[in-house]
Design a protein around this motif. Structure first.
Motif, PDB file in Angstrom:
ATOM      1  N   ASP A   1       3.064 -10.064   1.229  1.00 30.33           N
ATOM      2  CA  ASP A   1       2.335  -8.857   1.636  1.00 30.33           C
ATOM      3  C   ASP A   1       2.024  -8.968   3.119  1.00 30.33           C
ATOM      4  OD1 ASP A   1       0.705  -6.690   2.073  1.00 30.33           O
ATOM      5  OD2 ASP A   1      -0.519  -6.993   0.281  1.00 30.33           O
TER       6      ASP A   1
ATOM      7  N   SER B   1       0.641  -6.971   5.087  1.00 28.43           N
ATOM      8  CA  SER B   1      -0.662  -6.444   5.507  1.00 28.43           C
ATOM      9  C   SER B   1      -1.747  -7.509   5.421  1.00 28.43           C
ATOM     10  CB  SER B   1      -1.044  -5.230   4.662  1.00 28.43           C
ATOM     11  OG  SER B   1      -1.292  -5.611   3.317  1.00 28.43           O
TER      12      SER B   1
ATOM     13  N   ASN C   1       0.189  -8.193  10.257  1.00 27.56           N
ATOM     14  CA  ASN C   1      -0.642  -7.086   9.775  1.00 27.56           C
ATOM     15  C   ASN C   1      -0.868  -5.988  10.811  1.00 27.56           C
ATOM     16  OD1 ASN C   1      -2.387  -8.499  11.395  1.00 27.56           O
ATOM     17  ND2 ASN C   1      -3.848  -9.021   9.765  1.00 27.56           N
TER      18      ASN C   1
ATOM     19  N   VAL D   1       4.403  -2.264   9.869  1.00 29.28           N
ATOM     20  CA  VAL D   1       3.486  -2.527   8.763  1.00 29.28           C
ATOM     21  C   VAL D   1       2.282  -1.593   8.831  1.00 29.28           C
ATOM     22  CG1 VAL D   1       1.979  -4.250   7.684  1.00 29.28           C
ATOM     23  CG2 VAL D   1       4.205  -4.939   8.613  1.00 29.28           C
TER      24      VAL D   1
ATOM     25  N   TYR E   1       6.114  -1.261   5.798  1.00 27.58           N
ATOM     26  CA  TYR E   1       6.651  -2.379   5.023  1.00 27.58           C
ATOM     27  C   TYR E   1       5.530  -3.310   4.566  1.00 27.58           C
ATOM     28  CZ  TYR E   1      11.327  -1.168   6.792  1.00 27.58           C
ATOM     29  OH  TYR E   1      12.493  -0.525   7.087  1.00 27.58           O
ATOM     30  N   ARG E   2       5.716  -3.884   3.377  1.00 30.28           N
ATOM     31  CA  ARG E   2       4.795  -4.887   2.872  1.00 30.28           C
ATOM     32  C   ARG E   2       5.510  -6.221   2.606  1.00 30.28           C
ATOM     33  NH1 ARG E   2       1.989  -2.045   4.934  1.00 30.28           N
ATOM     34  NH2 ARG E   2       0.189  -0.864   4.170  1.00 30.28           N
TER      35      ARG E   2
ATOM     36  N   TYR F   1       8.513  -1.695   0.381  1.00 34.83           N
ATOM     37  CA  TYR F   1       7.296  -0.986   0.761  1.00 34.83           C
ATOM     38  C   TYR F   1       6.091  -1.401  -0.088  1.00 34.83           C
ATOM     39  CZ  TYR F   1      10.978   1.890   2.777  1.00 34.83           C
ATOM     40  OH  TYR F   1      12.080   2.318   3.469  1.00 34.83           O
ATOM     41  N   VAL F   2       6.337  -2.278  -1.060  1.00 40.34           N
ATOM     42  CA  VAL F   2       5.252  -2.746  -1.930  1.00 40.34           C
ATOM     43  C   VAL F   2       5.219  -4.274  -1.901  1.00 40.34           C
ATOM     44  CG1 VAL F   2       5.366  -0.738  -3.437  1.00 40.34           C
ATOM     45  CG2 VAL F   2       6.776  -2.741  -3.955  1.00 40.34           C
ATOM     46  N   PRO F   3       4.040  -4.876  -2.053  1.00 37.12           N
ATOM     47  CA  PRO F   3       3.943  -6.333  -2.101  1.00 37.12           C
ATOM     48  C   PRO F   3       4.644  -6.887  -3.344  1.00 37.12           C
ATOM     49  CG  PRO F   3       1.793  -5.334  -1.712  1.00 37.12           C
ATOM     50  CD  PRO F   3       2.704  -4.230  -2.122  1.00 37.12           C
TER      51      PRO F   3
END
Length: 325
Positions: free
Chosen positions: A86, A88, A94, A99, A105-106, A129-131
Motif C-alpha cells: 500500500d 499510501s 505516500n 499515489v 496507485y496503491r 489501484y487497490v492495496p
C-alpha cells in the motif's frame, strides 16, 4: 520460452505464429498482469536519467524520470522483487503524484532486469489501484518473467548485430554489396513511384592491380580501407556509399540530378587525389548516371559502368557522366 507460449495463448494467438521482439514483450507483460492480477504492467529500460517504457499495458506515456519512479527503488535491490502493498502507507511513496492524485496507485511490485554482465538495466513491474500482497509463487513468477525479458532483449540485440554484420563489408566497414542491392531496389522503386530523381555512381581505384603487385595485398587492403573512409567522411550524410566488389565502390545520391551529382563526385574525386598517400599516389575514376533516363535499374547500372569504363580509357582520375548522346 514456456512463459512466452502461455502469454501468446492468453492473447488468443496460435503458438505456431511467429512473434517479433516487441510483440513478445507485450505477451510477457500481459502474463505479468495475469499472474499478479494487476491492471497495469510494464517493462522499463533505464538510461542515465529516465526509465523508458519499452512495453506497457494499462498506462500511457513513454518514459518517467528515474529519480521519481517506483522502479528506481526496485533497481537498488537487484536480487529481489520489491513489493509495496500500500503505497499510501509507505513513507517513500505516500506523497508521490501517482499515489496522492490520479491515477491513485496503491500496490506496486517490480523485479529488476539483470543483463548477462550483471548490470541492472530496468524492471518488469505491475501496479494496481487497490492495496494487496503477492504470494511467493507470484513473486517467483515475476522474477522468472524478468529473466525472460532479458533473454528476449539479448536475442533482439544479437539479431540486430547479425543483421548489421550481414550488410557490412568486413574489410572496409562500409555497406556491402548486399546492402547496396537492397538500397538500390528501394531507391529505384521510389523513383518509379514518386518521380524523385536519384543518381548512381560507380567508383574504381585506378591502377589498383599494379599497386597490389608493388606493395602487397596487406598494403592494398589498407589502401582500400582508406579510400572507403575518405568517401564515407566526405559524402553527404544522406548519400549511400558501399563497396561493390574488389576495388570498386558505389554511391547512391538520392534526390540529386546528374549536374549536382557531378559537382559532388568531383569534390570526392579530388579528396582522394589530394590525399597524402604514404606509398604511392592513388586516384579514382567515376561513372555516374541519373535514374531519370532509365525505366530499368539494370540498364541504369550498365550505363554507370559504361561511363566509368570510358573515364578509365580516357586517362583515369576523372568523372564520366552518362548522356543520351
Amino acid at each position: 520460452m514456456a512463459f512466452s507460449l502461455v502469454a501468446q495463448a492468453l492473447a488468443g494467438k496460435s503458438i505456431h505464429e511467429p512473434a517479433n521482439a516487441e510483440q513478445s514483450l507485450q505477451d510477457i507483460i500481459q502474463l505479468a498482469s495475469y499472474i499478479c492480477d494487476a491492471p497495469v504492467a510494464m517493462v522499463t529500460k533505464a538510461d542515465d536519467t529516465e526509465l523508458n517504457l519499452i512495453a506497457k499495458l494499462g498506462i500511457a506515456g513513454h518514459s518517467v524520470l528515474r529519480r521519481e519512479s517506483f522502479c528506481g527503488y526496485a533497481m537498488e535491490a537487484p536480487n529481489a522483487v520489491m513489493v509495496v502493498p500500500d503505497a499510501s502507507l509507505d513513507s517513500r511513496f505516500n506523497t508521490h503524484p501517482m499515489v496522492a492524485s490520479a491515477p491513485g496507485y496503491r500496490f506496486y511490485a517490480g523485479s529488476p532486469l539483470i543483463d548477462p554482465e550483471g548490470f541492472v538495466i530496468g524492471t518488469i513491474c505491475v501496479f494496481d489501484y487497490v492495496p494487496k500482497q503477492l504470494n511467493q509463487k507470484q513473486i517467483d513468477s515475476l522474477q522468472a518473467l524478468s529473466r525472460q525479458v532479458i533473454a528476449m532483449l539479448e536475442l533482439k540485440k544479437l539479431s540486430e548485430q547479425l543483421h548489421l554484420t550481414s550488410l557490412t563489408d568486413a574489410l572496409t566497414g562500409v555497406n556491402n554489396r548486399r546492402a547496396f542491392d537492397q538500397k538500390f531496389e528501394a531507391e529505384f522503386s521510389r523513383w518509379q513511384r514518386t518521380g524523385q530523381p536519384f543518381t548512381l555512381a560507380l567508383i574504381d581505384i585506378d591502377h589498383f592491380k599494379s599497386f597490389n603487385d608493388s606493395f602487397g595485398h596487406a598494403a592494398g587492403d589498407q589502401a582500400l580501407s582508406e579510400v572507403a573512409s575518405l568517401f564515407q567522411q566526405h559524402c553527404r550524410n544522406y548519400d549511400f556509399f558501399a563497396r561493390y566488389g574488389g576495388e570498386e565502390f558505389v554511391l547512391i545520391l538520392p534526390g540529386t540530378d546528374r549536374v549536382s551529382a557531378y559537382k559532388t563526385l568531383e569534390k570526392l574525386r579530388l579528396v582522394v587525389a589530394n590525399h597524402e598517400w604514404p606509398l604511392r599516389q592513388l586516384t579514382v575514376s567515376i561513372g555516374l548516371a541519373s535514374a531519370e533516363k532509365f525505366n530499368d535499374k539494370k540498364h541504369l547500372l550498365e550505363a554507370a559502368d559504361q561511363v566509368l569504363y570510358k573515364a578509365k580509357t580516357q586517362g583515369r582520375n576523372q568523372t564520366g557522366v552518362f548522356s543520351d548522346s
